[in-house]
Enzyme design. Structure first.
Site, PDB file in Angstrom:
ATOM      1  N   CYS A   6       0.632  -1.200   0.043  1.00  0.00           N
ATOM      2  CA  CYS A   6       0.081   0.045   0.018  1.00  0.00           C
ATOM      3  C   CYS A   6       0.994   1.227   0.179  1.00  0.00           C
ATOM      4  O   CYS A   6       1.674   1.336   0.734  1.00  0.00           O
ATOM      5  CB  CYS A   6      -0.949   0.047   1.253  1.00  0.00           C
ATOM      6  SG  CYS A   6      -1.600   1.641   1.699  1.00  0.00           S
ATOM      7  N   CYS A   9       0.872   3.287   3.160  1.00  0.00           N
ATOM      8  CA  CYS A   9       1.759   2.376   4.366  1.00  0.00           C
ATOM      9  C   CYS A   9       3.320   2.585   3.973  1.00  0.00           C
ATOM     10  O   CYS A   9       3.723   2.540   5.009  1.00  0.00           O
ATOM     11  CB  CYS A   9       1.230   1.050   4.319  1.00  0.00           C
ATOM     12  SG  CYS A   9      -0.261   0.657   5.050  1.00  0.00           S
ATOM     13  N   HIS A  48      -3.816   0.212   8.421  1.00  0.00           N
ATOM     14  CA  HIS A  48      -4.467   0.201   7.188  1.00  0.00           C
ATOM     15  C   HIS A  48      -5.927  -0.596   7.009  1.00  0.00           C
ATOM     16  O   HIS A  48      -6.108  -1.643   7.558  1.00  0.00           O
ATOM     17  CB  HIS A  48      -3.205  -0.772   6.448  1.00  0.00           C
ATOM     18  CG  HIS A  48      -3.787  -0.934   4.876  1.00  0.00           C
ATOM     19  ND1 HIS A  48      -3.385  -0.479   3.831  1.00  0.00           N
ATOM     20  CD2 HIS A  48      -4.760  -2.121   4.400  1.00  0.00           C
ATOM     21  CE1 HIS A  48      -3.898  -0.786   2.763  1.00  0.00           C
ATOM     22  NE2 HIS A  48      -4.717  -1.844   3.219  1.00  0.00           N
ATOM     23  N   GLY A  94     -14.362   7.247  -7.060  1.00  0.00           N
ATOM     24  CA  GLY A  94     -12.986   7.476  -7.720  1.00  0.00           C
ATOM     25  C   GLY A  94     -11.827   7.205  -6.915  1.00  0.00           C
ATOM     26  O   GLY A  94     -10.613   7.727  -7.133  1.00  0.00           O
ATOM     27  N   THR A  96      -8.784   5.970  -5.399  1.00  0.00           N
ATOM     28  CA  THR A  96      -7.500   5.288  -6.066  1.00  0.00           C
ATOM     29  C   THR A  96      -6.764   4.542  -5.164  1.00  0.00           C
ATOM     30  O   THR A  96      -5.820   3.821  -5.554  1.00  0.00           O
ATOM     31  CB  THR A  96      -6.729   6.144  -7.031  1.00  0.00           C
ATOM     32  OG1 THR A  96      -6.622   7.368  -6.212  1.00  0.00           O
ATOM     33  CG2 THR A  96      -7.793   6.611  -8.024  1.00  0.00           C
ATOM     34  N   HIS A 101      -8.257   7.842   3.722  1.00  0.00           N
ATOM     35  CA  HIS A 101      -7.603   8.949   4.231  1.00  0.00           C
ATOM     36  C   HIS A 101      -8.681  10.114   3.882  1.00  0.00           C
ATOM     37  O   HIS A 101      -9.506   9.830   3.247  1.00  0.00           O
ATOM     38  CB  HIS A 101      -6.628   9.039   2.913  1.00  0.00           C
ATOM     39  CG  HIS A 101      -7.082   8.984   1.362  1.00  0.00           C
ATOM     40  ND1 HIS A 101      -7.230   7.623   1.069  1.00  0.00           N
ATOM     41  CD2 HIS A 101      -7.354   9.650   0.529  1.00  0.00           C
ATOM     42  CE1 HIS A 101      -7.348   7.585  -0.179  1.00  0.00           C
ATOM     43  NE2 HIS A 101      -7.645   8.933  -0.791  1.00  0.00           N
TER      44      HIS A 101
HETATM   45  P1  AMP Z   1      -8.572   8.860  -3.596  1.00  0.00           P
HETATM   46  O1  AMP Z   1      -8.783   9.167  -5.220  1.00  0.00           O
HETATM   47  O2  AMP Z   1      -9.391   9.373  -2.575  1.00  0.00           O
HETATM   48  O3  AMP Z   1      -7.990   7.620  -3.223  1.00  0.00           O
HETATM   49  O4  AMP Z   1      -7.056   9.852  -3.334  1.00  0.00           O
HETATM   50  C1  AMP Z   1      -5.741   9.338  -3.495  1.00  0.00           C
HETATM   51  C2  AMP Z   1      -4.869  10.575  -3.589  1.00  0.00           C
HETATM   52  O5  AMP Z   1      -3.598  10.323  -3.312  1.00  0.00           O
HETATM   53  C3  AMP Z   1      -4.862  11.217  -4.908  1.00  0.00           C
HETATM   54  O6  AMP Z   1      -5.279  12.791  -4.758  1.00  0.00           O
HETATM   55  C4  AMP Z   1      -3.454  11.227  -5.126  1.00  0.00           C
HETATM   56  O7  AMP Z   1      -2.945  12.477  -5.922  1.00  0.00           O
HETATM   57  C5  AMP Z   1      -2.565  10.940  -3.928  1.00  0.00           C
HETATM   58  N1  AMP Z   1      -1.432  10.354  -3.835  1.00  0.00           N
HETATM   59  C6  AMP Z   1      -1.088   8.978  -4.557  1.00  0.00           C
HETATM   60  N2  AMP Z   1       0.125   8.634  -4.399  1.00  0.00           N
HETATM   61  C7  AMP Z   1       0.646   9.643  -3.641  1.00  0.00           C
HETATM   62  C8  AMP Z   1       1.996   9.782  -2.961  1.00  0.00           C
HETATM   63  N3  AMP Z   1       3.009   8.937  -3.388  1.00  0.00           N
HETATM   64  N4  AMP Z   1       2.109  10.867  -2.506  1.00  0.00           N
HETATM   65  C9  AMP Z   1       1.125  11.817  -2.111  1.00  0.00           C
HETATM   66  N5  AMP Z   1       0.084  11.738  -2.644  1.00  0.00           N
HETATM   67  C10 AMP Z   1      -0.375  10.646  -3.272  1.00  0.00           C
HETATM   68 ZN    ZN Z   2      -2.214   1.247   3.845  1.00  0.00          ZN
END
Ligand code: AMP
Ligand code: ZN
Length: 112
Positions: A6, A9, A48, A94, A96, A101
């Site tokens: 993850c 994580c 997690h 959406g 991802t 979070h």
């Molecule tokens: P969600 O679409 O709510 O799952 O948001 C995931 C967020 O994580 C997105 O806004 C991404 O830009 C952000 N994200 C993904 N990888 C990283 C990373 N390595 N560092 C900081 N933010 C990240």
């Molecule tokens: Zn995690």
């Protein structure tokens, strides 16, 4: 418990770099890598799990703790004039990254 595969994580464990703005034993707040507002922070529990539906009593306490901390963290990071919290849940939202979070968005007059 943290997961081996993850991205959040890995950020918590320091295996992937991030720009941290707040950390304690229960939570980490860092800058989103693709900001969708002038200020875009992500607050993550150091546990997690993917969805609000997976919360138990301990996780609910952690989320409550995070919500109580966020106002000061937001104010200290450019959101003294207000901010928006977003928690994406599942595919239709959406989501991802499958580690729960809270997006903290602000630093500007946000379009809806
Ligand atoms: P969600 O679409 O709510 O799952 O948001 C995931 C967020 O994580 C997105 O806004 C991404 O830009 C952000 N994200 C993904 N990888 C990283 C990373 N390595 N560092 C900081 N933010 C990240
Ligand atoms: Zn995690």
């Amino acid at each position: 418990m943290l997961s081996d595969d993850c991205v959040f994580c890995k950020i918590i464990k320091g295996q992937i770099p991030s720009t941290k703005v707040y950390e304690d034993e229960k939570m980490l707040v860092f800058k989103d890598i693709e900001p969708k507002a002038n200020v875009h922070l992500l607050a993550v529990p150091k546990d997690h799990f993917k969805l609000l539906s997976q919360m138990d009593e301990i996780r609910a306490q952690t989320l409550s703790y995070m919500l109580a901390k966020i106002p000061q963290i937001a104010a200290q990071n450019g959101c003294a004039n207000g901010y928006r919290l977003v928690i994406n849940q599942g595919d239709d939202a959406g989501q991802t990254v499958f580690h729960l979070h809270i997006h903290i968005l602000g630093g500007e007059n946000l379009p809806w």
